[in-house]
Write a protein that holds these residues in place. Structure first.
Motif, PDB file in Angstrom:
ATOM      1  N   PHE A   1      -6.487   5.513   2.755  1.00 46.25           N
ATOM      2  CA  PHE A   1      -6.907   4.413   2.131  1.00 46.25           C
ATOM      3  C   PHE A   1      -8.050   4.686   1.378  1.00 46.25           C
ATOM      4  CE2 PHE A   1      -4.853   2.566   6.188  1.00 46.25           C
ATOM      5  CZ  PHE A   1      -4.292   1.581   5.483  1.00 46.25           C
ATOM      6  N   VAL A   2      -9.023   5.402   1.752  1.00 50.39           N
ATOM      7  CA  VAL A   2     -10.224   5.807   0.887  1.00 50.39           C
ATOM      8  C   VAL A   2      -9.540   6.715  -0.338  1.00 50.39           C
ATOM      9  CG1 VAL A   2     -12.330   7.344   0.844  1.00 50.39           C
ATOM     10  CG2 VAL A   2     -11.963   5.750   2.790  1.00 50.39           C
TER      11      VAL A   2
ATOM     12  N   VAL B   1      -7.493   5.323  -7.680  1.00 44.37           N
ATOM     13  CA  VAL B   1      -7.453   4.225  -8.505  1.00 44.37           C
ATOM     14  C   VAL B   1      -8.467   4.002  -9.535  1.00 44.37           C
ATOM     15  CG1 VAL B   1      -7.064   1.859  -8.620  1.00 44.37           C
ATOM     16  CG2 VAL B   1      -5.480   3.185  -7.124  1.00 44.37           C
ATOM     17  N   LEU B   2      -9.829   4.358  -8.864  1.00 41.36           N
ATOM     18  CA  LEU B   2     -11.092   4.049  -9.729  1.00 41.36           C
ATOM     19  C   LEU B   2     -11.405   5.372 -10.485  1.00 41.36           C
ATOM     20  CD1 LEU B   2     -13.662   2.842  -6.755  1.00 41.36           C
ATOM     21  CD2 LEU B   2     -12.749   1.670  -8.601  1.00 41.36           C
TER      22      LEU B   2
ATOM     23  N   GLY C   1      -7.152   5.640 -12.581  1.00 47.66           N
ATOM     24  CA  GLY C   1      -6.453   4.272 -12.437  1.00 47.66           C
ATOM     25  C   GLY C   1      -5.928   4.058 -14.111  1.00 47.66           C
TER      26      GLY C   1
ATOM     27  N   TRP D   1       0.976  -1.217   0.173  1.00 46.74           N
ATOM     28  CA  TRP D   1      -0.139  -0.095   0.180  1.00 46.74           C
ATOM     29  C   TRP D   1       0.642   1.403   0.011  1.00 46.74           C
ATOM     30  CZ3 TRP D   1      -0.507   3.910   3.420  1.00 46.74           C
ATOM     31  CH2 TRP D   1      -1.533   4.751   3.151  1.00 46.74           C
TER      32      TRP D   1
ATOM     33  N   VAL E   1      -6.672   6.648  -1.988  1.00 45.74           N
ATOM     34  CA  VAL E   1      -5.995   6.023  -2.964  1.00 45.74           C
ATOM     35  C   VAL E   1      -7.101   5.206  -3.616  1.00 45.74           C
ATOM     36  CG1 VAL E   1      -4.655   3.730  -2.954  1.00 45.74           C
ATOM     37  CG2 VAL E   1      -3.777   5.641  -1.542  1.00 45.74           C
ATOM     38  N   PHE E   2      -8.077   4.417  -3.023  1.00 42.06           N
ATOM     39  CA  PHE E   2      -8.988   3.546  -3.508  1.00 42.06           C
ATOM     40  C   PHE E   2      -9.827   4.572  -4.757  1.00 42.06           C
ATOM     41  CE2 PHE E   2      -8.878   0.802   0.185  1.00 42.06           C
ATOM     42  CZ  PHE E   2      -7.868  -0.188  -0.431  1.00 42.06           C
TER      43      PHE E   2
END
Length: 131
Positions: free
Chosen positions: A55-56, A62-63, A66, A21, A58-59
């Motif tokens: 964390f949120v 990426v969505l 990405g 991560w 990064v996700f």
């Protein structure tokens, strides 16, 4: 020694995921700074999101972006490769223009006088330079 083998395995898995991560986080922050297609306010927003809610953030990044992440990496690699080739061409060309036969012969005589090359090697190299 009251630490079962399964707990050690799970600890190693968690450490591996955490390191993975971190690599993803560093890559995303680098991509944010390198992106030419978003303005500075958008970059600031992405950085705040990724730093405040790691964390949120990064996700979501990426969505949202990405697919372009890999395309931008490939474009960067191609640009660096092109710049390296241009640099090598310019360097070789510049060195080719500055080396004159007289300089090469003088260097060969110096090498022969010091005893670094034999008379036979000197004659072969001299023939190459004069050719």
């Amino acid at each position: 020694m009251d630490y079962p083998l399964l707990n050690a395995f799970w600890t190693m898995c968690l450490i591996f995921l955490w390191v993975m991560w971190l690599f993803l986080l560093v890559r995303i922050i680098g991509d944010i700074f390198r992106s030419q297609d978003i303005n500075n306010w958008a970059k600031t927003g992405w950085l705040v999101l990724v730093i405040v809610l790691p964390f949120v953030g990064v996700f979501i990044y990426v969505l949202a972006r990405g697919r372009g992440l890999s395309e931008r990496e490939v474009a960067l690699a191609q640009r660096q490769q092109r710049q390296l080739r241009e640099y090598i061409r310019e360097t070789v060309k510049a060195q080719g223009e500055t080396i004159r036969p007289e300089d090469s012969l003088a260097k060969l005589v110096e090498l022969k006088d010091r005893g670094d090359i034999t008379e036979e090697e000197f004659q072969k190299a001299k023939a190459k330079v004069l050719a």
